[in-house]
Every structure is written in structure tokens, then in C-alpha cells.
Design a protein around this motif. Structure first.
Motif, PDB file in Angstrom:
ATOM      1  N   HIS B 173       0.819  -1.215   0.000  1.00 15.89           N
ATOM      2  CA  HIS B 173       0.000   0.000   0.000  1.00 15.89           C
ATOM      3  C   HIS B 173       0.851   1.263   0.000  1.00 15.89           C
ATOM      4  O   HIS B 173       0.328   2.338  -0.263  1.00 15.89           O
ATOM      5  CB  HIS B 173      -0.896   0.045   1.243  1.00 15.89           C
ATOM      6  CG  HIS B 173      -2.091  -0.841   1.140  1.00 15.89           C
ATOM      7  ND1 HIS B 173      -2.914  -1.127   2.193  1.00 15.89           N
ATOM      8  CD2 HIS B 173      -2.600  -1.523   0.079  1.00 15.89           C
ATOM      9  CE1 HIS B 173      -3.879  -1.939   1.798  1.00 15.89           C
ATOM     10  NE2 HIS B 173      -3.701  -2.195   0.515  1.00 15.89           N
ATOM     11  N   ALA B 176       5.731   2.800  -3.669  1.00 18.58           N
ATOM     12  CA  ALA B 176       5.182   3.219  -4.970  1.00 18.58           C
ATOM     13  C   ALA B 176       5.465   2.258  -6.113  1.00 18.58           C
ATOM     14  O   ALA B 176       4.692   2.179  -7.052  1.00 18.58           O
ATOM     15  CB  ALA B 176       5.708   4.598  -5.315  1.00 18.58           C
ATOM     16  N   PRO B 180      -0.307   0.227  -7.996  1.00 22.35           N
ATOM     17  CA  PRO B 180      -0.843   1.533  -8.400  1.00 22.35           C
ATOM     18  C   PRO B 180      -1.366   2.330  -7.197  1.00 22.35           C
ATOM     19  O   PRO B 180      -1.202   3.557  -7.144  1.00 22.35           O
ATOM     20  CB  PRO B 180      -1.985   1.175  -9.346  1.00 22.35           C
ATOM     21  CG  PRO B 180      -1.667  -0.188  -9.851  1.00 22.35           C
ATOM     22  CD  PRO B 180      -0.948  -0.880  -8.730  1.00 22.35           C
ATOM     23  N   LEU B 181      -1.987   1.623  -6.248  1.00 21.57           N
ATOM     24  CA  LEU B 181      -2.502   2.329  -5.070  1.00 21.57           C
ATOM     25  C   LEU B 181      -1.358   2.957  -4.277  1.00 21.57           C
ATOM     26  O   LEU B 181      -1.457   4.093  -3.802  1.00 21.57           O
ATOM     27  CB  LEU B 181      -3.294   1.355  -4.184  1.00 21.57           C
ATOM     28  CG  LEU B 181      -3.834   1.920  -2.879  1.00 21.57           C
ATOM     29  CD1 LEU B 181      -4.774   3.084  -3.134  1.00 21.57           C
ATOM     30  CD2 LEU B 181      -4.562   0.840  -2.073  1.00 21.57           C
ATOM     31  N   ALA B 183       1.488   3.886  -5.509  1.00 21.13           N
ATOM     32  CA  ALA B 183       1.996   5.029  -6.284  1.00 21.13           C
ATOM     33  C   ALA B 183       1.118   6.243  -6.012  1.00 21.13           C
ATOM     34  O   ALA B 183       1.609   7.356  -5.802  1.00 21.13           O
ATOM     35  CB  ALA B 183       2.002   4.688  -7.769  1.00 21.13           C
ATOM     36  N   ARG B 184      -0.187   6.014  -5.980  1.00 24.35           N
ATOM     37  CA  ARG B 184      -1.096   7.134  -5.734  1.00 24.35           C
ATOM     38  C   ARG B 184      -0.886   7.707  -4.333  1.00 24.35           C
ATOM     39  O   ARG B 184      -0.801   8.920  -4.161  1.00 24.35           O
ATOM     40  CB  ARG B 184      -2.542   6.668  -5.886  1.00 24.35           C
ATOM     41  CG  ARG B 184      -3.514   7.739  -5.532  1.00 24.35           C
ATOM     42  CD  ARG B 184      -4.941   7.325  -5.728  1.00 24.35           C
ATOM     43  NE  ARG B 184      -5.649   8.461  -6.285  1.00 24.35           N
ATOM     44  CZ  ARG B 184      -6.821   8.399  -6.874  1.00 24.35           C
ATOM     45  NH1 ARG B 184      -7.425   7.262  -7.015  1.00 24.35           N
ATOM     46  NH2 ARG B 184      -7.394   9.478  -7.335  1.00 24.35           N
ATOM     47  N   LEU B 185      -0.825   6.810  -3.334  1.00 21.99           N
ATOM     48  CA  LEU B 185      -0.642   7.299  -1.955  1.00 21.99           C
ATOM     49  C   LEU B 185       0.675   8.047  -1.812  1.00 21.99           C
ATOM     50  O   LEU B 185       0.792   8.972  -1.007  1.00 21.99           O
ATOM     51  CB  LEU B 185      -0.712   6.127  -0.970  1.00 21.99           C
ATOM     52  CG  LEU B 185      -2.123   5.616  -0.651  1.00 21.99           C
ATOM     53  CD1 LEU B 185      -2.064   4.339   0.178  1.00 21.99           C
ATOM     54  CD2 LEU B 185      -2.935   6.671   0.086  1.00 21.99           C
ATOM     55  N   SER B 186       1.680   7.635  -2.610  1.00 23.91           N
ATOM     56  CA  SER B 186       2.982   8.296  -2.515  1.00 23.91           C
ATOM     57  C   SER B 186       2.950   9.720  -3.065  1.00 23.91           C
ATOM     58  O   SER B 186       3.877  10.487  -2.825  1.00 23.91           O
ATOM     59  CB  SER B 186       4.041   7.492  -3.276  1.00 23.91           C
ATOM     60  OG  SER B 186       4.176   6.232  -2.685  1.00 23.91           O
ATOM     61  N   THR B 187       1.908  10.052  -3.817  1.00 22.26           N
ATOM     62  CA  THR B 187       1.820  11.437  -4.315  1.00 22.26           C
ATOM     63  C   THR B 187       1.099  12.340  -3.314  1.00 22.26           C
ATOM     64  O   THR B 187       0.969  13.530  -3.542  1.00 22.26           O
ATOM     65  CB  THR B 187       1.057  11.501  -5.659  1.00 22.26           C
ATOM     66  OG1 THR B 187      -0.318  11.166  -5.428  1.00 22.26           O
ATOM     67  CG2 THR B 187       1.657  10.564  -6.688  1.00 22.26           C
ATOM     68  N   THR B 188       0.612  11.752  -2.218  1.00 23.27           N
ATOM     69  CA  THR B 188      -0.087  12.546  -1.195  1.00 23.27           C
ATOM     70  C   THR B 188       0.898  12.850  -0.049  1.00 23.27           C
ATOM     71  O   THR B 188       1.943  12.196   0.050  1.00 23.27           O
ATOM     72  CB  THR B 188      -1.272  11.744  -0.602  1.00 23.27           C
ATOM     73  OG1 THR B 188      -0.737  10.658   0.170  1.00 23.27           O
ATOM     74  CG2 THR B 188      -2.171  11.182  -1.691  1.00 23.27           C
ATOM     75  N   PRO B 189       0.545  13.791   0.805  1.00 22.61           N
ATOM     76  CA  PRO B 189       1.468  14.096   1.922  1.00 22.61           C
ATOM     77  C   PRO B 189       1.363  13.079   3.056  1.00 22.61           C
ATOM     78  O   PRO B 189       1.293  13.453   4.221  1.00 22.61           O
ATOM     79  CB  PRO B 189       1.025  15.490   2.363  1.00 22.61           C
ATOM     80  CG  PRO B 189      -0.357  15.646   1.884  1.00 22.61           C
ATOM     81  CD  PRO B 189      -0.582  14.732   0.740  1.00 22.61           C
ATOM     82  N   ILE B 190       1.367  11.815   2.723  1.00 21.83           N
ATOM     83  CA  ILE B 190       1.232  10.758   3.740  1.00 21.83           C
ATOM     84  C   ILE B 190       2.589  10.513   4.411  1.00 21.83           C
ATOM     85  O   ILE B 190       3.624  10.616   3.753  1.00 21.83           O
ATOM     86  CB  ILE B 190       0.711   9.458   3.087  1.00 21.83           C
ATOM     87  CG1 ILE B 190       0.222   8.455   4.120  1.00 21.83           C
ATOM     88  CG2 ILE B 190       1.763   8.799   2.207  1.00 21.83           C
ATOM     89  CD1 ILE B 190      -0.531   7.263   3.508  1.00 21.83           C
ATOM     90  N   LEU B 350       8.379   2.052 -12.389  1.00 20.41           N
ATOM     91  CA  LEU B 350       7.221   1.767 -11.523  1.00 20.41           C
ATOM     92  C   LEU B 350       6.565   0.473 -11.976  1.00 20.41           C
ATOM     93  O   LEU B 350       6.651   0.087 -13.110  1.00 20.41           O
ATOM     94  CB  LEU B 350       6.215   2.922 -11.588  1.00 20.41           C
ATOM     95  CG  LEU B 350       6.658   4.226 -10.960  1.00 20.41           C
ATOM     96  CD1 LEU B 350       5.588   5.278 -11.146  1.00 20.41           C
ATOM     97  CD2 LEU B 350       6.950   4.076  -9.469  1.00 20.41           C
TER      98      LEU B 350
END
Lengths: 311, 350
Positions: B173, B176, B180-181, B183-190, B350
Motif C-alpha cells: 500500500h 510506490a 498503483p494504489l 503510487a497514488r498514496l505516494s503522491t499525497t502528503p502521507i 514503476l
């Protein structure tokens, strides 16, 4: 104000050059389309902008700062809608959007407001409590979008969001993107569908083999090729005399006849069709049906790359 | 902190809403334990006493007579040998306190355990203390409850490590280049640390809940009490759950294999370790303990299984602290190694 830029970016996957001295930029308030066939480097460009992929040469900036995967301030201002469906399949629509919005906004009231807005924006009100995995393909696409835009980002990157989507959902998505742009978001939109780029984008960047082949407004791009309008006619009497007469009409640059269909090329496009029809009537040249084709991005693409976009 | 709790809530919700995960975590273990309990309690009920010959003059002949699972024949030395040769007995307790057995097997192992305990008892007797032969000797050899207890505790050991699956899921999760999920979470400020910590907390909680549920199931339905020492058992279960998740994190983060490869890898590994620990029946466990004793000493399934058994059946805390510490230290080490693998945030592909 410049929102993002890529300058002379080179990205190699072993021996394959995915981005080959790629350049482009987006200014605030624009909708810019990255148009190219599969494998042209669109997703690679987006992943470099997002800081997910490293690159070999060049510079990438977002909001005036060099891209870094640790730059949380920049991440706070951008949104990303990936090509692959990327959400938690077991969770409900609301829980998914709430989770993603919560990564940006910690105030519960504000976050819940964002969630409500996002659900309404993508038209999933009726499905708010549905588990994501139970939605149809088109509705999943909408949820995929909602998760990326709920936090009201200033700059949103869409990576082929309409792949495998039915016509109704596609229109809904495109209208939504226009609405977001009207509300102030800058949009980067990658696609290999010509019609979407034509309909949606203020400016289009044509990509092939990792290079920026051309960029500009639709009109500017069409001007790059020999612009002609093709008028297809089914004449009741396609005699040589009639064809010679048509060739004399102002604006006509070529006339040809094949299998009962006459093709008349006009230039510049969009200006001579009414004159042509008047002249046909005056010379008593009759036809049963007619249609006209204006030059498209595919003509531009064909001219620039030597292949059709869908090849 | 708020985000940490939202990650915990996310993980718990996902676990509870994923029917597949619920089946494999809760229903499947109950089904398997039920099958084993039915199969092995039947075997146990039909288990015959072990026939042994005791030579006249054996100093503990009377004591051997009192052991329930032995069918003792008091005979002379030459008669005893004939009985063994004719396969009428599995072993001979000779007058000089040595033991002669016919071959290798469950019965012979039990006899060896008794023989070794008699030797110890002999030393104590020589020192002038009083002896009680009524119960201890077979129990100490972990054989009193036979196959049922061995297989059930091995199965529990395996299920206690099911956190492995939560561990690989956490990495898939957040890393990245794995999904794909992610990768998406890695573009957020998590915050990755926050996400991984939350995954650990919720994973340990869910895994422990599952194991404790199974312990109660065995106690209430099958009257197999592995909760006689509840607090130590809980601590062991927590440590094992943490270790299981840490292994999952490590396997998840150390390579780019897809989930489709990592899940079967975990299942195969756990089945192998469980078989070595006696889940398929004691003979394999006995073989390994004879030929590769180090393997089962550090086989995590066997460590859990053995400790649960000792704590709750033998009322012994032997190896408990050591095993809990091993699980905890190994878990911490694996978590740190996983975080090192996960430190990369920008990838070549990726």
C-alpha cells in the motif's frame, strides 16, 4: 504564473529512451493535453512530475520548486488521478474519499464538507454507501477521480482517466474537468483520444517516442500541416465535364472521383463550403448527399510522426 | 496523531470488510482446528496402551505398573527378549535400569522418555528423597495428550503468524513501485512511518484477536485448555503476531515480487514450519527433533506451539521469556530492515 515545467528531460529504462529531451510547461488556469499513442511517454512524464520516477537528465519543477518526493508542501497543492483504479476496494465510496481527503485536511468538518462536494461533483450520491468493488466500471472511474480531487488541489494531473469508460461516464468526466478548471484548478490531461484533447484542452502537446513533437492551440497545430477541408459528394451525374467545372470553383485545390464518390479538397478549411454549394447549384450540378471533414489532430499527428495516432 | 488513527481505522475496516480475509483469518482456522480435533481426538480415544516387559528385579517395577498408558508384563530376562522378538512388546525395562526398544516410533519415544525420567528418579532416590510415580513422567515428555495436543498447538502456532499477510499488504500500500494504489498514496502528503506503524498496531491487534478467539474456541468447544495461563499466553500471542507482521513487512519490502508470489510463499513457508512442528502428526516432528534439533528450536511455529503447550498444559514457564524476547527482538530487527528497504521514494521504474 507557471505551474510546472519540464526542461530537456531524459528518462531511460535501460536501453529504451522513454523521455528524449522532453520540454513542456503549464501556466496557471490552463487545461493542457498531453496527446500521444500508447508508449509515447505520457505516463512517464507525469510520474516524473509527481516525483515518483527518477530521471537521467534535465529539470522538473512544480510551483517553482524542483520536484522532490519529500516535498510535502507541493504534494499538498497537487492532485493526481491515475490511469489504474487506485482506491480501497473493500471500503465504501464515502470511506474512500474521506480517507484520501483526510491525508490533506485534518479538520473533520472541513474534510466532511470536501467529501460531500466530491461525491456530488462526480455524481455518486446514490452510491455513497456502496463498497467500491461493487460499482460498475464507469462509476469506479468517477470514484477514482473523486479520491484525487476531493482536497481541492490547485493543480490536477489526470492520466488517461477515461480508458475503458462508457460514453455517458466519459462525457460526465470531461464536463467535470471543465468545471474544475472554471473553479480555478490548472489541469494536465494525458490521453490518446484525439476527440477528448480537441474538446477539452486549451493547449495540446503532441508526444511521440518521448519527444515533444509540437505544441499549441488546436488551430495552431492544424496550421502546421497543409490545411484542407475534404468535401465528399455523391453526384447524380459524375461526368468529366462536371468535375472540370468543380475544379474551377474558387478555393478548390483538388477534385477526385472514386467508386461514385467525389472528393473535393478546399483550402483554407471552413471558409469555402457555402461558395462551393452555391456554385454547384448555379452550374446545375446535383448531388444526393454530402459531408465535410475538417482537418483533425490526427492529420497533424500523421504529418508530424508519419503514423496515425491509433497505430 | 490524528492521521495515525485514521490509518489504524482504515486497516481495521479493511480487515473487517474483506470477506476473503475474514474467511482465511477466522473461519478457515476454526474449520481446520475442528477437522483436526475430530480426527485426532478419535485416534487418541482408540490409542492402545504400550506393551512393555519389565524384568524381574527392576527397582521401579511397581512404579511402572502405575503408569496408565503402559501395559506391563513382569517377566524374566530371557522371556522378555522373546516377547520383544515376537513383537508382543515395544520395549523392555531391564533389571539394570537400561531400556531396550524395538525400533523407532511414537511408542518407543514415549518409552525412552519414561526411561530417562526413571534414571533421573534413580539419582533422586539414591539421594534419599521420596518419589511420586503417579503422574509426572509421561507428561514431562510432552506425550500425555498425544497427537491431538501436538497438532492443535502446531496449528495455533501457524495461525499466530498470520500477521505475515497484513505485513506484505502494508508494504504494497505504501511502496510506490509495488502497486498503483501505493503510487497514488505516494503522491499525497502521507507519512510512511505513520502508515507502517498504524499497520503494525492494527495488524497485531487483529492477529492476536484471531489467535485468542481460537484459544477460546478450543477451550469451550473441544475442552482443550490452552488458556490456563492467560496473561503469559496473551503476551506470547502478541509477540508472535508482531513477529509475523514484521516478517511480512520484510518479505514485502525486500523485493519486487508481486503479491501473487509473496502470498503463496508465506503459505508454503508456514505449512512447512507447521509440519515440522507436528501439525501433520508427531512422527515428522520427532524425526526433525532427532536429526535437526536446531531447526525446531528456532522454528517460530514450533516455538509458539511448544510454549503454549508448556504454559497451559505442563504449567511450565520454560523457554517462555526467551521465546517472547526472541520474537520481539527479531520483529524489531525485521521492521528496521524493512524501513531501510522502504526508504527509497523515487524509483527508476514503476
Amino acid at each position: 504564473m507557471r505551474v510546472c515545467s519540464m526542461r530537456e528531460v531524459v528518462k531511460r529504462y535501460k536501453k529504451v529512451v522513454a523521455l528524449n529531451r522532453f520540454n513542456f510547461e503549464i501556466n496557471e488556469g490552463e487545461i493542457v493535453g498531453l496527446l500521444g499513442p500508447n508508449g509515447s511517454g505520457k505516463s512517464t512524464a507525469i510520474n516524473c512530475l509527481l516525483g515518483l520516477l527518477s530521471f537521467d537528465e534535465g529539470e522538473v519543477e512544480v510551483f517553482g520548486r524542483r520536484v522532490s518526493p519529500d516535498d510535502m508542501d507541493t504534494k499538498q497543492r497537487i492532485g493526481f488521478v491515475p490511469q489504474d483504479l487506485s482506491f480501497f476496494a473493500e471500503l465504501s465510496v464515502t470511506d474512500n474519499i474521506r480517507y484520501f481527503a483526510g491525508l490533506y485536511e485534518q479538520n473533520n468538518a472541513k474534510r466532511d464538507e470536501m467529501v460531500r462536494e466530491a461525491i456530488a461533483f462526480v455524481g455518486l450520491e446514490k452510491y455513497a454507501k456502496f463498497a467500491a468493488k461493487k460499482l460498475s466500471g464507469g462509476l469506479k472511474r468517477r470514484l477514482n477521480i473523486a479520491c484525487g480531487i476531493a482536497h481541492r488541489p490547485e493543480f490536477i494531473m489526470f492520466d488517461e482517466p477515461t480508458v475503458a469508460v462508457d460514453a455517458q461516464s466519459r462525457n460526465f468526466i470531461l464536463e467535470g474537468i471543465k468545471e474544475m478548471n472554471r473553479n480555478g484548478s490548472t489541469i494536465l490531461y494525458t490521453t490518446h483520444y484525439l476527440e477528448e484533447a480537441q474538446e477539452l484542452c486549451d493547449r495540446i502537446v503532441i508526444m511521440d517516442e518521448g519527444r515533444n513533437m509540437a505544441s499549441g492551440t488546436l488551430e495552431e497545430l492544424i496550421d502546421l500541416v497543409d490545411p484542407t477541408e475534404a468535401v465528399h459528394l455523391f453526384l447524380t451525374d459524375p461526368s468529366d465535364a462536371a468535375l472540370r467545372m468543380i475544379a474551377e470553383i474558387p478555393g478548390v485545390v483538388d477534385v477526385s472521383e472514386e467508386n461514385g464518390k467525389t472528393v473535393i479538397m478546399l483550402t483554407p478549411p471552413g471558409q469555402h463550403l457555402s461558395t462551393l454549394l452555391e456554385e454547384l447549384k448555379r452550374h446545375e450540378i446535383y448531388y444526393t448527399s454530402l459531408y465535410s471533414e475538417l482537418p483533425t489532430l490526427n492529420d497533424v499527428f500523421l504529418k508530424l510522426t508519419g503514423k496515425a495516432l491509433r497505430d | 496523531m490524528k492521521r495515525f488513527f485514521s490509518h489504524v481505522a482504515l486497516n481495521v475496516k479493511m480487515s473487517l470488510k474483506d470477506k476473503g480475509s475474514l474467511f482465511w483469518s477466522f473461519i478457515y482456522p476454526i474449520l481446520l482446528l475442528t477437522l483436526m480435533a475430530v480426527a485426532f481426538s478419535g485416534l487418541q480415544a482408540g490409542q492402545k496402551p504400550i506393551a512393555v516387559a519389565v524384568e524381574s528385579g527392576h527397582p521401579f517395577a511397581g512404579a511402572l505398573q502405575q503408569i496408565d498408558i503402559l501395559d506391563v508384563q513382569n517377566v524374566r530376562g530371557d522371556e522378555a527378549l522373546n516377547l520383544l522378538r515376537d513383537k508382543d512388546v515395544d520395549g523392555i525395562f531391564r533389571a539394570d535400569c537400561t531400556l531396550l526398544v524395538r525400533g523407532e516410533g511414537m511408542n518407543e519415544t514415549i518409552l525412552r522418555e519414561i526411561g530417562s525420567e526413571l534414571k533421573k528418579a534413580g539419582s533422586v532416590y539414591a539421594a534419599g528423597r521420596s518419589l511420586d510415580f503417579t503422574k509426572q513422567y509421561v507428561e514431562r515428555g510432552d506425550q500425555k495428550e498425544g497427537m491431538l495436543y501436538v497438532t492443535l498447538s502446531s496449528s495455533l502456532g501457524m495461525f499466530a503468524l498470520y500477521g505475515y499477510f497484513a505485513g506484505i499488504s502494508i508494504v504494497h500500500h505504501i511502496q510506490a513501485n509495488l502497486s498503483p494504489l501505493a503510487a497514488r498514496l505516494s503522491t499525497t502528503p502521507i507519512s510512511r512511518l505513520s502508515y507502517v506503524s498504524a499497520g503494525l498496531v492494527s495488524g497485531v491487534a487483529m492477529s492476536s484477536l484471531q489467535t485468542i478467539g481460537l484459544l477460546f474456541y478450543l477451550k469451550w468447544v473441544w475442552k482443550v485448555d490452552y488458556l490456563a495461563d492467560p496473561w503469559r499466553t496473551l503476551l506470547l500471542v502478541l509477540a508472535a503476531g508482531f513477529f509475523g507482521i514484521a516478517v511480512g513487512l520484510f518479505i514485502g519490502a525486500s523485493n519486487r515480487w508481486p503479491l501473487k508470489a509473496k502470498v503463496p510463499l508465506g503459505i508454503s513457508l508456514m505449512l512447512l514450519l507447521s509440519a515440522a512442528s507436528g501439525m501433520m502428526g508427531p512422527p515428522l516432528r520427532l524425526f526433525i527433533e532427532k536429526n535437526l534439533p536446531w531447526l525446531n528450536r528456532y522454528n517460530p511455529v514450533n516455538m509458539i506451539s511448544r510454549t503454549i503447550y508448556r504454559l497451559n498444559v505442563l504449567e511450565s514457564t520454560k523457554e517462555f521469556s526467551e521465546n517472547v524476547v526472541i520474537f520481539f527482538v527479531a520483529g524489531v530487527f525485521l521492521c528496521i530492515a524493512s524501513l531501510l528497504f522502504m526508504r527509497k521514494r523515487q524509483f527508476k521504474s514503476l
